[in-house]
Design a protein around this motif. Structure first.
Motif: not given
Length: 359
Positions: A102-106, A179-182, A184-186
């Motif tokens: 599954i390819c996705y993006n953030f 950093e918030d995005l990192w 939330n990705l984690q």
């Protein structure tokens, strides 16, 4: 290397499965259920419908691009947990029909961004073009206005429901940092990757396109260091990257072949295409041929070959040639030419490895 070809579905794509089947070496389609809103659970009925269509032409459906990530997940809102549960159930369903990647993006708000979808090249063909100064000085709402008044200005990967609420989305991201995005990705990956592992599906994030912040929005999957950080967020072989030579290659500081060699065991899916970068930061998509662009496609394919790449690859975007009318970047002719160029390099490498014997 297993060659696949992106397909938007019957009635949504100018390219047919019959045509895709005739491209030498293509084994499957890269697909998605584009009519299901982001965040909703995919239905088994619609999944099986695509499988049936592909089966008729002997094409597999092992790569999905994309199961898009809802903005509430990227923003870290309390509502994200329900959308993550929907995502998990979609993974489980896709595993039942043999999906392996599954390819996705953030990327916040927008997926890939261009300023001209039909910029003319010297040979008379047209291609996707990015004018850096225009983006740097543009109010993003102007872009939405352009899309609204010009139905031909559409970009694959942009969901209409996001554009309808663009102003609210920009307000929501106003105080979101990288950093918030990192973080939330984690949070997302810690819940998703165990489910992906159980179901033997590799989650392969797509780099940001272009690989730098746009409209003041943070972007994090942009270079080798950040890809390394991504893979360490959840250090699991099912947490992977879709290495896109065109997206990453738009920044001349990125050495894509070097990334292939470093992350080879975490690349289940490769997008291989070329871009020509101008001194002012503009770039345009070109043919796959090395001399037409700024990306060393030969060294990239060589890096995959050296590392025994057995994952999936697609030519990604193509020019619009020979009068073809198609989705911007997603015609038949130039992508088919790109596939043959990639196979030519690959076959030559195999021949060389075998000391000149037949492939």
């Amino acid at each position: 290397m297993k060659m696949v070809f992106r397909w938007y579905g019957e009635g949504n794509d100018s390219v047919t499965l019959d045509q895709i089947k005739q491209i030498p070496g293509v084994e499957g389609i890269v697909w998605a259920l584009h009519d299901i809103p982001t965040g909703k659970e995919w239905t088994m009925e619609k999944i099986l419908e695509v499988k049936k269509q592909a089966d008729e032409y002997g094409l597999n459906i092992k790569v999905v691009e994309s199961v898009n990530v809802h903005e509430d997940i990227k923003l870290g809102l309390p509502t994200r947990d329900q959308y993550i549960e929907n995502y998990k159930r979609t993974i489980e369903k896709l595993a039942k029909v043999g999906v392996k990647v599954i390819c996705y993006n953030f990327m916040p708000v927008f997926d890939w961004i261009r300023t001209d979808l039909h910029k003319e090249l010297e040979d008379g063909s047209t291609a996707l073009f990015y004018e850096k100064d225009k983006v740097d000085n543009m109010d993003p709402m102007e872009l939405v206005e352009e899309i609204t008044k010009n139905p031909d200005f559409t970009m694959p990967g942009w969901e209409p429901e996001r554009l309808e609420h663009l102003s609210n989305l920009f307000d929501a991201y106003q105080n979101v940092t990288e950093e918030d995005l990192w973080n939330n990705l984690q949070y997302f990956l810690k819940q998703i990757i165990p489910v992906a592992e159980i179901n033997d599906i590799k989650m392969a994030i797509h780099p940001d396109d272009p690989p730098w912040p746009v409209f003041g929005l943070p972007r994090i999957i942009t270079n080798k260091e950040n890809i390394k950080r991504l893979l360490n967020l959840v250090d699991n072989p099912y947490n992977c990257v879709t290495l896109c030579s065109g997206s990453l290659g738009a920044n001349p500081d990125n050495n894509v072949a070097e990334m292939v060699r470093e992350f080879a065991d975490r690349i289940p899916f490769a997008h291989i295409r070329n871009v020509k970068i101008y001194e002012n930061g503009d770039f345009i998509e070109t043919s796959h041929r090395i001399t037409d662009g700024s990306v060393d496609i030969y060294d990239i394919v060589k890096a995959y070959h050296e590392n025994g790449f057995t994952g999936y690859a697609r030519p990604d975007h193509g020019r619009h040639i020979w009068g073809e009318e198609c989705r911007p970047g997603y015609g038949l002719y130039d992508r088919a030419l790109g596939i043959m160029y990639l196979w030519g390099i690959w076959d030559a490498l195999v021949r060389s490895e075998q000391g000149g014997t037949s492939c």
